[in-house]
Design a protein around this motif. Structure first.
Motif, PDB file in Angstrom:
ATOM      1  N   CYS A 185       0.842  -1.204   0.000  1.00 27.00           N
ATOM      2  CA  CYS A 185       0.000   0.000   0.000  1.00 27.00           C
ATOM      3  C   CYS A 185       0.880   1.258   0.000  1.00 27.00           C
ATOM      4  N   VAL A 237       0.171   4.049   1.024  1.00 26.26           N
ATOM      5  CA  VAL A 237      -0.035   4.879   2.207  1.00 26.26           C
ATOM      6  C   VAL A 237       0.621   4.243   3.432  1.00 26.26           C
ATOM      7  N   CYS A 238       0.226   2.986   3.737  1.00 22.28           N
ATOM      8  CA  CYS A 238       0.644   2.412   5.021  1.00 22.28           C
ATOM      9  C   CYS A 238       1.618   1.250   4.873  1.00 22.28           C
ATOM     10  N   PHE A 266       0.963  -1.747   3.871  1.00 21.22           N
ATOM     11  CA  PHE A 266       0.341  -3.070   4.028  1.00 21.22           C
ATOM     12  C   PHE A 266       0.538  -3.880   2.748  1.00 21.22           C
ATOM     13  N   CYS A 285      -4.281  -0.098   0.057  1.00 20.66           N
ATOM     14  CA  CYS A 285      -4.993  -1.230   0.637  1.00 20.66           C
ATOM     15  C   CYS A 285      -6.454  -0.839   0.899  1.00 20.66           C
ATOM     16  N   CYS A 287      -7.039   1.792   3.768  1.00 20.54           N
ATOM     17  CA  CYS A 287      -6.671   3.162   3.410  1.00 20.54           C
ATOM     18  C   CYS A 287      -7.657   3.720   2.377  1.00 20.54           C
TER      19      CYS A 287
HETATM   20 ZN   LIG Z   1      -2.936   1.099   3.486  1.00 17.10          ZN
END
Ligand SMILES: [Zn+2]
Ligand SMILES: [Zn+2]
Length: 329
Positions: A257, A259-260, A262, A301, A304
């Motif tokens: 992901c 963003v995070c 994952f 993901c 998110c």
């Molecule tokens: Zn994420």
């Protein structure tokens, strides 16, 4: 007895009794209140549809239904009557949806935030456009649905809520105010959204998806549901998603992901292999005609993705990351 199983004959008998007794006596006799939402239209006359449906049971099954035994709406009375070929129409038109208000706000804004009159050609044009929007099912509309008077009135309602308006505001729903607020905060974006909606409707872009159920959607988009749905349809396009994934893999970036971090495969093993969602980062009001470019898509993901769409304005992936407590800069 089987509730809702009626014949034309039994309904006609109920109508005959309604005519003979008169409306008030008929409703009194069978304990019904006046219709609030729907009427049965027969031979050019209107009848309280729930009461007629309830009383028809008497001629079919021996005794009339009491008002609390069934609903007068689409789940019961309306469906029963329509099934045997009667016409039922709604008394009130549905409340204005956000998309419709976006369009009404746009012409009010162009008019210097003054209400328009029913004879204004821009009102006539919007009235026609609103009748094409696939938001409210036809059965929920009556013959005055979004006619020029209704549209003109709505522009006046909106105008009286503008902060510059001197007089007393007319009544307006919370949604009217929310859309007006969005216009005042982001005039260019909202005008662009209205334009996209307008052209989208005229080329039939929104028609095939069917009516929108206003309740099911937990996401928030100030530009309305039709553009939001188009956004989601685009990012769920399988071919496009696969090309984005292939390109990320080719560049050796993997499918974590953005963003995070994952990684579905790392967590779910083979079941998660190759899975990630695509988010279309171009704002709704800019995502007009034309092909979606791979660079318009972010791989994120499911968690998110939900958080992006949860509340407007939608953060970019980078913005969302900085919102996360303990994020790594
Ligand atoms: Zn994420
Ligand atoms: Zn998205």
């Amino acid at each position: 007895m089987q509730k809702g199983v009626l014949t034309r004959e039994s309904v006609l008998m109920a109508i005959e009794e309604y005519d003979r007794l008169g409306r008030d006596a008929f409703l009194d006799k069978y304990h019904f209140g006046p219709a609030r939402d729907y009427v049965l239209v027969h031979d050019g006359r209107e009848y309280d549809s729930k009461a007629v449906a309830g009383v028809s049971h008497r001629f079919e099954h021996g005794h009339a239904l009491e008002p609390d035994e069934f609903s007068g709406g689409r789940a019961h009375a309306v469906a029963w009557l329509e099934r045997i070929g009667f016409r039922v129409k709604s008394i009130r038109n549905p409340d204005w949806a956000r998309d419709e208000l976006v369009l009404a706000c746009a012409i009010t804004a162009k008019n210097g935030w003054k209400g328009l009159t029913a004879t204004d050609p821009r009102v006539a044009e919007l009235s026609e456009l609103l009748q094409l929007l696939p938001i409210h099912p036809l059965a929920s509309r009556n013959e005055t649905f979004r006619n020029v008077n209704g549209v003109a009135r709505k522009t006046v309602d909106i105008a009286t809520h503008h902060p510059d308006y001197q007089g007393k505001p007319t009544k307006g729903g919370a949604l009217d105010l929310a859309v007006l607020k969005a216009f005042l905060e982001s005039p260019l974006e909202m005008a662009a959204a209205a334009e996209l909606l307008r052209t989208g409707v005229l080329v039939g872009e929104f028609q095939d998806a069917g009516p929108i159920d206003d309740d099911v959607d937990e996401f928030d988009a100030p530009e309305g549901r039709l553009l939001f749905r188009r956004h989601v349809t685009r990012e769920r396009n399988r071919g496009l998603r696969q090309r984005k994934i292939d390109s990320a893999v080719r560049q050796g970036r993997g499918l974590a992901c953005e963003v995070c971090g994952f990684d579905f495969k790392a967590v779910y093993g083979d079941r998660g292999d190759g899975y990630i969602e695509c988010h279309h980062v171009v704002p709704l009001h800019e995502a007009g005609e034309g092909r979606t470019k791979l660079s318009d898509l972010a791989l994120i993901c499911s968690n998110c993705h939900r958080m992006v769409h949860r509340r407007a304005p939608w953060p970019t992936p980078d913005e969302l990351r900085t919102m996360m407590p303990g994020h790594r800069v």
